[in-house]
Scaffold this motif. Structure first.
Motif, PDB file in Angstrom:
ATOM      1  N   THR A  20       0.854  -1.182   0.000  1.00 32.09           N
ATOM      2  CA  THR A  20       0.000   0.000   0.000  1.00 32.09           C
ATOM      3  C   THR A  20       0.889   1.230   0.000  1.00 32.09           C
ATOM      4  OG1 THR A  20      -0.098   0.018   2.403  1.00 32.09           O
ATOM      5  CG2 THR A  20      -1.849  -1.174   1.258  1.00 32.09           C
ATOM      6  N   CYS A  22       2.106   5.012  -1.975  1.00 28.80           N
ATOM      7  CA  CYS A  22       2.456   5.538  -3.289  1.00 28.80           C
ATOM      8  C   CYS A  22       3.530   4.676  -3.948  1.00 28.80           C
ATOM      9  CB  CYS A  22       2.977   6.968  -3.135  1.00 28.80           C
ATOM     10  SG  CYS A  22       2.248   8.095  -4.284  1.00 28.80           S
ATOM     11  N   TYR A  63      -0.218   9.616 -10.481  1.00 29.70           N
ATOM     12  CA  TYR A  63      -1.540  10.240 -10.605  1.00 29.70           C
ATOM     13  C   TYR A  63      -2.645   9.189 -10.516  1.00 29.70           C
ATOM     14  CZ  TYR A  63      -5.533  12.619 -12.616  1.00 29.70           C
ATOM     15  OH  TYR A  63      -6.796  13.116 -12.820  1.00 29.70           O
ATOM     16  N   GLN A  64      -2.499   8.095 -11.242  1.00 34.36           N
ATOM     17  CA  GLN A  64      -3.511   7.035 -11.221  1.00 34.36           C
ATOM     18  C   GLN A  64      -3.644   6.434  -9.829  1.00 34.36           C
ATOM     19  OE1 GLN A  64      -2.198   4.440 -14.340  1.00 34.36           O
ATOM     20  NE2 GLN A  64      -2.882   5.818 -15.956  1.00 34.36           N
ATOM     21  N   HIS A  65      -2.533   6.270  -9.148  1.00 32.92           N
ATOM     22  CA  HIS A  65      -2.575   5.741  -7.773  1.00 32.92           C
ATOM     23  C   HIS A  65      -3.318   6.718  -6.858  1.00 32.92           C
ATOM     24  CE1 HIS A  65      -1.306   3.630  -4.174  1.00 32.92           C
ATOM     25  NE2 HIS A  65      -0.952   4.785  -3.679  1.00 32.92           N
ATOM     26  N   GLN A  66      -3.022   7.997  -6.991  1.00 35.97           N
ATOM     27  CA  GLN A  66      -3.696   8.995  -6.151  1.00 35.97           C
ATOM     28  C   GLN A  66      -5.198   9.036  -6.436  1.00 35.97           C
ATOM     29  OE1 GLN A  66      -1.432  12.506  -7.096  1.00 35.97           O
ATOM     30  NE2 GLN A  66       0.050  12.142  -5.467  1.00 35.97           N
ATOM     31  N   GLN A  67      -5.579   8.911  -7.700  1.00 38.31           N
ATOM     32  CA  GLN A  67      -6.994   8.906  -8.052  1.00 38.31           C
ATOM     33  C   GLN A  67      -7.690   7.666  -7.483  1.00 38.31           C
ATOM     34  OE1 GLN A  67      -8.638  11.546  -9.549  1.00 38.31           O
ATOM     35  NE2 GLN A  67      -6.649  12.436  -9.103  1.00 38.31           N
ATOM     36  N   ALA A  68      -7.017   6.525  -7.523  1.00 38.76           N
ATOM     37  CA  ALA A  68      -7.594   5.304  -6.973  1.00 38.76           C
ATOM     38  C   ALA A  68      -7.770   5.432  -5.468  1.00 38.76           C
ATOM     39  CB  ALA A  68      -6.708   4.104  -7.310  1.00 38.76           C
ATOM     40  N   GLN A  69      -6.791   6.044  -4.789  1.00 39.29           N
ATOM     41  CA  GLN A  69      -6.892   6.227  -3.353  1.00 39.29           C
ATOM     42  C   GLN A  69      -8.008   7.203  -3.004  1.00 39.29           C
ATOM     43  OE1 GLN A  69      -5.182   4.404  -1.024  1.00 39.29           O
ATOM     44  NE2 GLN A  69      -4.574   3.305  -2.855  1.00 39.29           N
ATOM     45  N   GLY A  71     -10.711   7.637  -4.673  1.00 40.73           N
ATOM     46  CA  GLY A  71     -11.988   6.966  -4.914  1.00 40.73           C
ATOM     47  C   GLY A  71     -12.379   6.022  -3.809  1.00 40.73           C
ATOM     48  N   LYS A  72     -11.421   5.580  -2.998  1.00 37.14           N
ATOM     49  CA  LYS A  72     -11.704   4.668  -1.893  1.00 37.14           C
ATOM     50  C   LYS A  72     -12.231   5.394  -0.669  1.00 37.14           C
ATOM     51  CE  LYS A  72      -8.299   1.174  -3.138  1.00 37.14           C
ATOM     52  NZ  LYS A  72      -7.092   0.470  -2.702  1.00 37.14           N
ATOM     53  N   GLN A  73     -12.072   6.691  -0.640  1.00 43.62           N
ATOM     54  CA  GLN A  73     -12.463   7.451   0.559  1.00 43.62           C
ATOM     55  C   GLN A  73     -13.915   7.794   0.553  1.00 43.62           C
ATOM     56  OE1 GLN A  73      -9.788  10.781   0.735  1.00 43.62           O
ATOM     57  NE2 GLN A  73      -8.027   9.475   1.091  1.00 43.62           N
TER      58      GLN A  73
END
Length: 73
Positions: A20, A22, A63-69, A71-73
């Motif tokens: 988990t 970045c 960026y994609q990782h940050q967007q995925a994170q 979306g989980k919130q």
């Protein structure tokens, strides 16, 4: 009488490790160039464009990782 826990069985599989956080990134760098002929300019340009593409791929990955994170919130 033999109990079920006393029989032979294959070993349990290893647990999966889930990372988990970045993704790791490295600083963007450009290849050193020293063109001495016109043809070398084209080769240097291609190398530089490849370096920028690798850098952009890292930025996209983060960026994609940050967007995925987000979306989980």
């Amino acid at each position: 009488m033999q109990l079920a826990g006393c029989g032979s069985a294959p070993p349990s599989p290893e647990p999966l490790h889930i990372a988990t956080g970045c993704p790791a990134v490295v600083p963007c760098t450009l290849s050193a160039t020293n063109p001495d002929k016109n043809g070398a300019l084209l080769t240097d340009q291609e190398a530089t464009e490849g370096d920028w593409a690798q850098c952009a791929a890292q930025v996209d990955m983060v960026y994609q990782h940050q967007q995925a994170q987000a979306g989980k919130q």
